[in-house]
Write a protein that holds these residues in place. Sequence first.
Motif, PDB file in Angstrom:
ATOM      1  N   LEU A 170      -9.310  -5.815   2.005  1.00  0.00           N
ATOM      2  CA  LEU A 170     -10.441  -5.054   2.555  1.00  0.00           C
ATOM      3  C   LEU A 170     -10.054  -3.575   2.706  1.00  0.00           C
ATOM      4  O   LEU A 170     -10.805  -2.674   2.315  1.00  0.00           O
ATOM      5  CB  LEU A 170     -10.810  -5.663   3.911  1.00  0.00           C
ATOM      6  N   ARG A 171      -8.865  -3.352   3.235  1.00  0.00           N
ATOM      7  CA  ARG A 171      -8.396  -1.967   3.403  1.00  0.00           C
ATOM      8  C   ARG A 171      -8.264  -1.269   2.048  1.00  0.00           C
ATOM      9  O   ARG A 171      -8.643  -0.100   1.905  1.00  0.00           O
ATOM     10  CB  ARG A 171      -7.042  -1.957   4.121  1.00  0.00           C
ATOM     11  N   ASN A 172      -7.760  -2.005   1.047  1.00  0.00           N
ATOM     12  CA  ASN A 172      -7.626  -1.409  -0.285  1.00  0.00           C
ATOM     13  C   ASN A 172      -8.982  -1.019  -0.861  1.00  0.00           C
ATOM     14  O   ASN A 172      -9.128   0.026  -1.486  1.00  0.00           O
ATOM     15  CB  ASN A 172      -6.921  -2.383  -1.236  1.00  0.00           C
ATOM     16  N   MET A 173      -9.973  -1.889  -0.661  1.00  0.00           N
ATOM     17  CA  MET A 173     -11.324  -1.572  -1.168  1.00  0.00           C
ATOM     18  C   MET A 173     -11.892  -0.344  -0.468  1.00  0.00           C
ATOM     19  O   MET A 173     -12.465   0.542  -1.095  1.00  0.00           O
ATOM     20  CB  MET A 173     -12.281  -2.752  -0.929  1.00  0.00           C
ATOM     21  N   LEU A 174     -11.728  -0.309   0.855  1.00  0.00           N
ATOM     22  CA  LEU A 174     -12.267   0.829   1.618  1.00  0.00           C
ATOM     23  C   LEU A 174     -11.563   2.124   1.219  1.00  0.00           C
ATOM     24  O   LEU A 174     -12.193   3.178   1.041  1.00  0.00           O
ATOM     25  CB  LEU A 174     -12.113   0.581   3.122  1.00  0.00           C
ATOM     26  N   LYS A 175     -10.245   2.026   1.033  1.00  0.00           N
ATOM     27  CA  LYS A 175      -9.447   3.200   0.655  1.00  0.00           C
ATOM     28  C   LYS A 175      -9.912   3.750  -0.698  1.00  0.00           C
ATOM     29  O   LYS A 175      -9.986   4.966  -0.893  1.00  0.00           O
ATOM     30  CB  LYS A 175      -7.979   2.771   0.570  1.00  0.00           C
ATOM     31  N   GLU A 205       2.330  -5.466  -1.029  1.00  0.00           N
ATOM     32  CA  GLU A 205       2.389  -5.056  -2.453  1.00  0.00           C
ATOM     33  C   GLU A 205       1.603  -6.006  -3.348  1.00  0.00           C
ATOM     34  O   GLU A 205       0.895  -5.583  -4.263  1.00  0.00           O
ATOM     35  CB  GLU A 205       3.842  -5.036  -2.927  1.00  0.00           C
ATOM     36  N   LEU A 206       1.712  -7.314  -3.071  1.00  0.00           N
ATOM     37  CA  LEU A 206       0.978  -8.299  -3.880  1.00  0.00           C
ATOM     38  C   LEU A 206      -0.528  -8.057  -3.774  1.00  0.00           C
ATOM     39  O   LEU A 206      -1.251  -8.103  -4.779  1.00  0.00           O
ATOM     40  CB  LEU A 206       1.316  -9.717  -3.413  1.00  0.00           C
ATOM     41  N   MET A 207      -0.998  -7.788  -2.563  1.00  0.00           N
ATOM     42  CA  MET A 207      -2.445  -7.574  -2.390  1.00  0.00           C
ATOM     43  C   MET A 207      -2.878  -6.275  -3.064  1.00  0.00           C
ATOM     44  O   MET A 207      -3.979  -6.182  -3.611  1.00  0.00           O
ATOM     45  CB  MET A 207      -2.833  -7.566  -0.898  1.00  0.00           C
ATOM     46  N   GLU A 208      -2.004  -5.270  -3.041  1.00  0.00           N
ATOM     47  CA  GLU A 208      -2.318  -4.013  -3.757  1.00  0.00           C
ATOM     48  C   GLU A 208      -2.415  -4.274  -5.255  1.00  0.00           C
ATOM     49  O   GLU A 208      -3.304  -3.771  -5.936  1.00  0.00           O
ATOM     50  CB  GLU A 208      -1.234  -2.974  -3.485  1.00  0.00           C
ATOM     51  N   GLY A 209      -1.473  -5.104  -5.747  1.00  0.00           N
ATOM     52  CA  GLY A 209      -1.465  -5.434  -7.180  1.00  0.00           C
ATOM     53  C   GLY A 209      -2.734  -6.159  -7.585  1.00  0.00           C
ATOM     54  O   GLY A 209      -3.324  -5.876  -8.637  1.00  0.00           O
TER      55      GLY A 209
END
Length: 455
Positions: free
Chosen positions: A221-226, A408-412
């Motif tokens: 969720l944070r990655n999407m918002l970012k 890192e996995l979730m970022e990937g």
Amino acid sequence: MAVTDHVDLNQFMEGVKKRNPHQPEFVQAVQEVAQDIFEFMEDKVRYHEAQILRRIAEPDRIVSFRVCWEDDNHNIRVQRGWRVQNNNAIGPYKGGIRFHPSVNESVLKFLAFEQTFKNSLTGLPMGGGKGGANFNPKGKSDAEVMRFCQSFMTELYRHIGPETDVPAGDIGVGGREIGYMFGQYKRITGRWEGVLTGKALEYGGSKMRPEATGYGAVYFLRNMLKHRGEDIDGQTAVISGSGNVATHAAEKIVQMGGKVLTLSDSDGFIHDPDGIDQNKIDWVKDLKNVRRGRISEYCDHFTSATYHGNGARPWNVAADLALPCATQNELDEDDAKALVANGCKAVSEGANMPTTLAGVKVFHDAKILYAPGKAANAGGVAVSGLEMSQNSERISWNHERLGEMLTELMEGIHEKCVEYGDEGAKNGGYVDYVKGANIAGFKKVADAMLAFGVV
Ligand code: NDP
């Protein structure tokens, strides 16, 4: 290989429906994937010729078995158990075990199919599987749960192993059930080996595994918002469920400066406008894991909250963020419309397929950020993959290291979804995370299957 006439999406889905009658959940899961994959395969004749999607949508095998056990009143009970081994092109079958009265072959086939794409997305060598039984642990004594788990494993053990199929927990299967099943496996085979994940730390479990699914859904969720230049800090969130995934998602939202307004169970939801802080989350964890109580009891302790019963769901409560973390199809078209109307800007699925196809369309039409479970909740199985690695190496990584690996996995996974789901200028820069997850997950499995030939 001969060039065959390609079926189109409609013909493909007609075939899936015909071959899988009375299996709505499975057909729904295949439909959601097939529409993106057919678009992706348009100019890639090799996948069509090798019938790759048709093969992924046909489980390698399904084992179904009788589970007999004796309750505390000496009544003999008979349940049905399954293991669906969907696809092991890229690694041993991997996926949870669910104990819930709603479990049937359709539900487990949909979960095993989804798991195949999810596990591929993690980048780790894991195929897709799922299992379970129509057993309801609610209201059962510890001794009854133990006897059921032992009976279930007495059949399952012959179908699993660290190099073939490694089950984990899911709804109704937590640390207690994994312990009973692992004990029985060890007793029957005489081997201590990493055949299950989600184990307790004392006997080979991984740090971060209990937190991984919920935390991972919030990282996604944070990655999407970012990606859109926003953040979780200061935002409100509605969460469904009050089990493993929901409580850890709530915890991470709070740690990141968000305010959690709701939690639920199958009877209803609680709405706490003051926010469900860490102290309250700890209370809910104890309620669910130790006292095995109901979420309605929250209001007896925290008077700022109200309880909405009769199976009510929390989606009418206004919030910036929504995290469905209970079960499949718990968020329908009307719920999605209510969320959008109330200004929700992002949805991250902790549960598997919690949003109906019509609900997903509402999110896409409104162009709000929407992360499907196969991407957003992959943190759990990713750390399970790391538990397998630790078991085979006979080592144990610390919390900090595993936390970094999960991040890192979730970022990937987020990057892969953007790579294949970014609709670019044609759709105002909107990222279709469903498409991205489907295509990225499919490609790796499909290419491995191509390499194997027709098997
Ligand atoms: P738990 O058993 O810990 O919790 C499940 C929660 O969902 C409970 O609050 C339960 O309420 C609620 N629930 C279950 N069925 C229903 C229903 N039919 N209607 C409304 N609420 C319901 O399970 P998890 O937290 O582990 O799993 C939740 C979801 O996350 C599932 O979809 C699972 O497949 C998915 N998931 C879990 C992973 C994990 O690591 N645990 C990994 C990836 C996905 P009640 O007590 O009333 O049954």
